[in-house]
Motif scaffolding. Structure first.
Motif, PDB file in Angstrom:
ATOM      1  N   GLY A 105       0.778  -1.235   0.112  1.00 23.94           N
ATOM      2  CA  GLY A 105      -0.011   0.146   0.074  1.00 23.94           C
ATOM      3  C   GLY A 105       0.696   1.226   0.134  1.00 23.94           C
ATOM      4  O   GLY A 105       0.468   2.277  -0.638  1.00 23.94           O
ATOM      5  N   LEU A 106       1.973   1.019   0.743  1.00 22.03           N
ATOM      6  CA  LEU A 106       2.899   2.308   0.995  1.00 22.03           C
ATOM      7  C   LEU A 106       3.834   2.177  -0.503  1.00 22.03           C
ATOM      8  O   LEU A 106       4.023   3.370  -1.364  1.00 22.03           O
ATOM      9  CB  LEU A 106       3.739   2.209   2.098  1.00 22.03           C
ATOM     10  N   THR A 107       4.436   0.953  -0.681  1.00 26.60           N
ATOM     11  CA  THR A 107       5.631   0.945  -1.970  1.00 26.60           C
ATOM     12  C   THR A 107       4.897   1.249  -3.164  1.00 26.60           C
ATOM     13  O   THR A 107       5.556   1.879  -4.042  1.00 26.60           O
ATOM     14  CB  THR A 107       6.277  -0.295  -1.702  1.00 26.60           C
ATOM     15  N   ASP A 108       3.830   0.678  -3.501  1.00 20.94           N
ATOM     16  CA  ASP A 108       2.997   1.007  -4.616  1.00 20.94           C
ATOM     17  C   ASP A 108       2.782   2.333  -4.835  1.00 20.94           C
ATOM     18  O   ASP A 108       2.920   2.967  -6.071  1.00 20.94           O
ATOM     19  CB  ASP A 108       1.707  -0.010  -4.795  1.00 20.94           C
ATOM     20  N   THR A 109       2.544   2.972  -3.871  1.00 23.13           N
ATOM     21  CA  THR A 109       1.858   4.652  -4.019  1.00 23.13           C
ATOM     22  C   THR A 109       3.391   5.225  -4.398  1.00 23.13           C
ATOM     23  O   THR A 109       3.340   6.288  -5.122  1.00 23.13           O
ATOM     24  CB  THR A 109       1.647   5.048  -2.648  1.00 23.13           C
ATOM     25  N   LEU A 110       4.379   4.731  -3.975  1.00 20.20           N
ATOM     26  CA  LEU A 110       5.578   5.585  -4.340  1.00 20.20           C
ATOM     27  C   LEU A 110       6.071   5.456  -5.860  1.00 20.20           C
ATOM     28  O   LEU A 110       6.823   6.229  -6.316  1.00 20.20           O
ATOM     29  CB  LEU A 110       7.072   4.902  -3.335  1.00 20.20           C
ATOM     30  N   THR A 111       5.456   4.420  -6.527  1.00 22.68           N
ATOM     31  CA  THR A 111       5.675   4.375  -7.695  1.00 22.68           C
ATOM     32  C   THR A 111       4.602   5.119  -8.798  1.00 22.68           C
ATOM     33  O   THR A 111       4.970   5.234  -9.851  1.00 22.68           O
ATOM     34  CB  THR A 111       5.756   2.781  -8.186  1.00 22.68           C
ATOM     35  N   LYS A 112       3.668   5.662  -8.310  1.00 24.89           N
ATOM     36  CA  LYS A 112       2.574   6.313  -8.893  1.00 24.89           C
ATOM     37  C   LYS A 112       2.859   7.780  -8.731  1.00 24.89           C
ATOM     38  O   LYS A 112       3.358   8.254  -7.806  1.00 24.89           O
ATOM     39  CB  LYS A 112       1.424   5.951  -8.482  1.00 24.89           C
ATOM     40  N   THR A 113       2.103   8.554  -9.824  1.00 26.94           N
ATOM     41  CA  THR A 113       2.236   9.761 -10.066  1.00 26.94           C
ATOM     42  C   THR A 113       1.021  10.284  -8.643  1.00 26.94           C
ATOM     43  O   THR A 113       0.061   9.528  -8.642  1.00 26.94           O
ATOM     44  CB  THR A 113       1.583  10.531 -11.157  1.00 26.94           C
ATOM     45  N   ARG A 114       1.378  11.543  -8.204  1.00 30.53           N
ATOM     46  CA  ARG A 114       0.602  11.887  -7.040  1.00 30.53           C
ATOM     47  C   ARG A 114      -0.746  12.346  -7.314  1.00 30.53           C
ATOM     48  O   ARG A 114      -0.385  13.242  -8.181  1.00 30.53           O
ATOM     49  CB  ARG A 114       1.365  12.760  -5.996  1.00 30.53           C
ATOM     50  N   SER A 115      -1.745  11.849  -6.668  1.00 30.16           N
ATOM     51  CA  SER A 115      -3.064  12.545  -6.882  1.00 30.16           C
ATOM     52  C   SER A 115      -3.258  13.881  -6.613  1.00 30.16           C
ATOM     53  O   SER A 115      -2.220  14.461  -5.620  1.00 30.16           O
ATOM     54  CB  SER A 115      -4.094  11.745  -6.471  1.00 30.16           C
ATOM     55  N   ALA A 116      -3.865  14.695  -7.334  1.00 24.67           N
ATOM     56  CA  ALA A 116      -4.266  16.150  -7.050  1.00 24.67           C
ATOM     57  C   ALA A 116      -5.054  16.369  -5.748  1.00 24.67           C
ATOM     58  O   ALA A 116      -5.042  17.332  -5.462  1.00 24.67           O
ATOM     59  CB  ALA A 116      -4.823  16.810  -8.319  1.00 24.67           C
ATOM     60  N   HIS A 117      -5.740  15.431  -5.290  1.00 25.93           N
ATOM     61  CA  HIS A 117      -6.520  15.496  -4.135  1.00 25.93           C
ATOM     62  C   HIS A 117      -5.893  15.560  -2.803  1.00 25.93           C
ATOM     63  O   HIS A 117      -4.890  14.813  -2.872  1.00 25.93           O
ATOM     64  CB  HIS A 117      -7.840  14.412  -4.055  1.00 25.93           C
ATOM     65  N   ALA A 118      -6.430  16.217  -1.818  1.00 30.22           N
ATOM     66  CA  ALA A 118      -5.838  16.295  -0.548  1.00 30.22           C
ATOM     67  C   ALA A 118      -5.846  14.947   0.054  1.00 30.22           C
ATOM     68  O   ALA A 118      -6.969  14.639   0.421  1.00 30.22           O
ATOM     69  CB  ALA A 118      -6.377  17.502   0.206  1.00 30.22           C
ATOM     70  N   PRO A 119      -4.799  14.497   0.422  1.00 28.94           N
ATOM     71  CA  PRO A 119      -4.671  13.226   1.098  1.00 28.94           C
ATOM     72  C   PRO A 119      -5.422  13.047   2.578  1.00 28.94           C
ATOM     73  O   PRO A 119      -5.360  14.038   3.315  1.00 28.94           O
ATOM     74  CB  PRO A 119      -3.394  12.739   1.170  1.00 28.94           C
ATOM     75  N   ASN A 120      -5.916  12.136   2.899  1.00 26.31           N
ATOM     76  CA  ASN A 120      -6.531  11.909   4.328  1.00 26.31           C
ATOM     77  C   ASN A 120      -6.536  10.405   4.535  1.00 26.31           C
ATOM     78  O   ASN A 120      -7.331   9.402   4.225  1.00 26.31           O
ATOM     79  CB  ASN A 120      -8.103  12.385   4.118  1.00 26.31           C
ATOM     80  N   PRO A 121      -5.575  10.157   5.424  1.00 25.99           N
ATOM     81  CA  PRO A 121      -5.174   8.879   5.843  1.00 25.99           C
ATOM     82  C   PRO A 121      -6.382   8.209   6.812  1.00 25.99           C
ATOM     83  O   PRO A 121      -6.414   7.135   6.625  1.00 25.99           O
ATOM     84  CB  PRO A 121      -3.934   8.867   6.675  1.00 25.99           C
ATOM     85  N   TRP A 122      -7.218   8.766   7.423  1.00 24.75           N
ATOM     86  CA  TRP A 122      -8.143   8.314   8.327  1.00 24.75           C
ATOM     87  C   TRP A 122      -9.495   7.901   7.394  1.00 24.75           C
ATOM     88  O   TRP A 122     -10.096   7.248   7.620  1.00 24.75           O
ATOM     89  CB  TRP A 122      -8.671   9.304   9.286  1.00 24.75           C
ATOM     90  N   ALA A 123      -9.757   8.580   6.102  1.00 18.69           N
ATOM     91  CA  ALA A 123     -10.894   8.138   5.379  1.00 18.69           C
ATOM     92  C   ALA A 123     -10.991   6.658   5.177  1.00 18.69           C
ATOM     93  O   ALA A 123     -12.089   6.253   5.274  1.00 18.69           O
ATOM     94  CB  ALA A 123     -10.957   8.833   4.066  1.00 18.69           C
ATOM     95  N   PRO A 124     -10.149   6.112   4.414  1.00 20.49           N
ATOM     96  CA  PRO A 124     -10.188   4.623   4.314  1.00 20.49           C
ATOM     97  C   PRO A 124     -10.582   3.720   5.523  1.00 20.49           C
ATOM     98  O   PRO A 124     -11.374   2.746   5.311  1.00 20.49           O
ATOM     99  CB  PRO A 124      -8.783   4.211   3.770  1.00 20.49           C
ATOM    100  N   LEU A 125      -9.930   4.105   6.684  1.00 23.79           N
ATOM    101  CA  LEU A 125     -10.315   3.389   7.798  1.00 23.79           C
ATOM    102  C   LEU A 125     -11.760   3.705   8.408  1.00 23.79           C
ATOM    103  O   LEU A 125     -12.627   3.015   8.690  1.00 23.79           O
ATOM    104  CB  LEU A 125      -9.418   4.099   8.815  1.00 23.79           C
ATOM    105  N   GLU A 126     -12.250   5.043   8.311  1.00 19.74           N
ATOM    106  CA  GLU A 126     -13.511   5.189   8.653  1.00 19.74           C
ATOM    107  C   GLU A 126     -14.606   4.802   7.721  1.00 19.74           C
ATOM    108  O   GLU A 126     -15.484   4.316   8.130  1.00 19.74           O
ATOM    109  CB  GLU A 126     -13.809   6.664   8.502  1.00 19.74           C
ATOM    110  N   GLN A 127     -14.127   4.426   6.446  1.00 19.49           N
ATOM    111  CA  GLN A 127     -15.198   3.900   5.452  1.00 19.49           C
ATOM    112  C   GLN A 127     -15.337   2.554   5.683  1.00 19.49           C
ATOM    113  O   GLN A 127     -16.209   1.840   5.260  1.00 19.49           O
ATOM    114  CB  GLN A 127     -14.646   4.074   3.996  1.00 19.49           C
ATOM    115  N   ASN A 128     -14.203   1.666   6.265  1.00 22.02           N
ATOM    116  CA  ASN A 128     -14.310   0.463   6.480  1.00 22.02           C
ATOM    117  C   ASN A 128     -14.716   0.240   8.277  1.00 22.02           C
ATOM    118  O   ASN A 128     -14.290  -0.893   8.883  1.00 22.02           O
ATOM    119  CB  ASN A 128     -12.914  -0.346   6.155  1.00 22.02           C
ATOM    120  N   GLU A 129     -15.128   1.099   8.898  1.00 19.51           N
ATOM    121  CA  GLU A 129     -15.855   1.045  10.023  1.00 19.51           C
ATOM    122  C   GLU A 129     -14.850   0.988  11.090  1.00 19.51           C
ATOM    123  O   GLU A 129     -15.221   0.382  12.238  1.00 19.51           O
ATOM    124  CB  GLU A 129     -16.986  -0.008  10.111  1.00 19.51           C
ATOM    125  N   TRP A 130     -13.781   1.567  10.966  1.00 19.07           N
ATOM    126  CA  TRP A 130     -12.811   1.596  12.218  1.00 19.07           C
ATOM    127  C   TRP A 130     -13.231   2.775  13.108  1.00 19.07           C
ATOM    128  O   TRP A 130     -13.629   3.762  12.500  1.00 19.07           O
ATOM    129  CB  TRP A 130     -11.616   1.875  11.503  1.00 19.07           C
TER     130      TRP A 130
END
Length: 269
Positions: A105-130
């Motif tokens: 999840g981390l290393t694959d992201t390093l190989t890709k062009t960065r998205s223009a959206h503002a990153p939010n590390p908490w969003a994927p967790l909240e979406q999966n009921e953390w």
């Protein structure tokens, strides 16, 4: 001619017993080639020592280095990024027990062009009921309460990100990121951490814990090879497209590091 991935099973294409494991955060480390073959396909340079360990990979722009050494103290992954404009030097360590699918999840992201959206590390967790807990440290805890991601603030100006998992036997793994780690990389890690999709482990590599659910499946080595080849082909296609775009723009090399934005310019986190 590009070499075709041939898998890592026996030569005879006989079905073998594997297990789908959930939750993935307790699945054990897995095969590190899930990470390293993707890096190679994405144009990263393998600078590993003779004999294969420790493993070392440098990004195409030489701003990031990924290492893996199971014999270090503590053993596992080390990922470091150089300082750049508006971005300080950063460092991450992940122990050997972190599942490779979550490391990716981390290393694959390093190989890709960065998205223009503002990153939010908490969003994927909240979406999966953390569940999120606000206090001195902001923490998200998995539904089974056995893994977490925390923004840990020791004192004003001193903080870091910390993720970990546990079983009935104690701590299973840890991952620590400096506060300067680019936020979209933390988001890539958290998305893989929260992903409810089971991961596969071969017989003999299933963690000894009662806190996982397993489903036995029969898989041929050729199937495993085909699945991995699909992942590698996707990495090569993305790299080829990015390089082609850079060539049309007259650039010597594409921006592939963690500081590259969707427009190819550097932005603040």
């Amino acid at each position: 001619m590009k070499k075709t991935w041939t898998g890592w099973g026996p030569t005879a294409d006989q079905p073998e017993q594997h297990y789908l494991i959930e939750p993935r955060h307790l699945a054990g480390g897995g095969d590190i080639r899930y990470v390293t073959e993707y890096l190679r396909a994405s144009g990263w340079t393998d600078r590993s020592y003779k004999g294969g360990l420790p493993m070392v990979f440098d990004s195409p722009d030489r701003t990031v280095r990924i290492g893996y050494d199971p014999h270090a103290m503590p053993g596992g992954w080390t990922i470091s990024g150089q300082a750049a404009e508006h971005q300080g030097e950063w460092h991450a360590t992940l122990t050997t027990g972190v599942p490779v699918e979550i490391v990716a999840g981390l290393t694959d992201t390093l190989t890709k062009t960065r998205s223009a959206h503002a990153p939010n590390p908490w969003a994927p967790l909240e979406q999966n009921e953390w569940e999120t807990e606000r206090g001195q440290h902001f923490t998200a805890v998995s539904p089974d309460r056995n893994t977490w991601l925390q923004y840990h603030q020791n004192s004003p100006g001193q903080s870091h990100w910390w993720a970990g998992a546990r079983t009935e036997h104690g701590r299973a793994w840890d991952a620590v990121f400096t506060s300067t780690t680019p936020m979209h990389l933390i988001e890539g890690f958290s998305a893989a951490l929260a992903d409810p999709t089971p991961v596969m482990r071969q017989r003999g590599h299933v963690p000894a814990t009662k806190w996982i659910r397993t489903t036995s499946v029969s898989v041929r080595p050729s199937q495993l090879g085909a699945w991995q080849q699909t992942r590698i082909t996707a990495a090569r296609a993305t790299t080829w497209a990015r390089n082609s775009w850079a060539a049309r723009q007259g650039n010597k090399a594409p921006a592939t590091g963690p500081y590259a934005s969707a427009s190819g310019t550097q932005q603040r986190r």
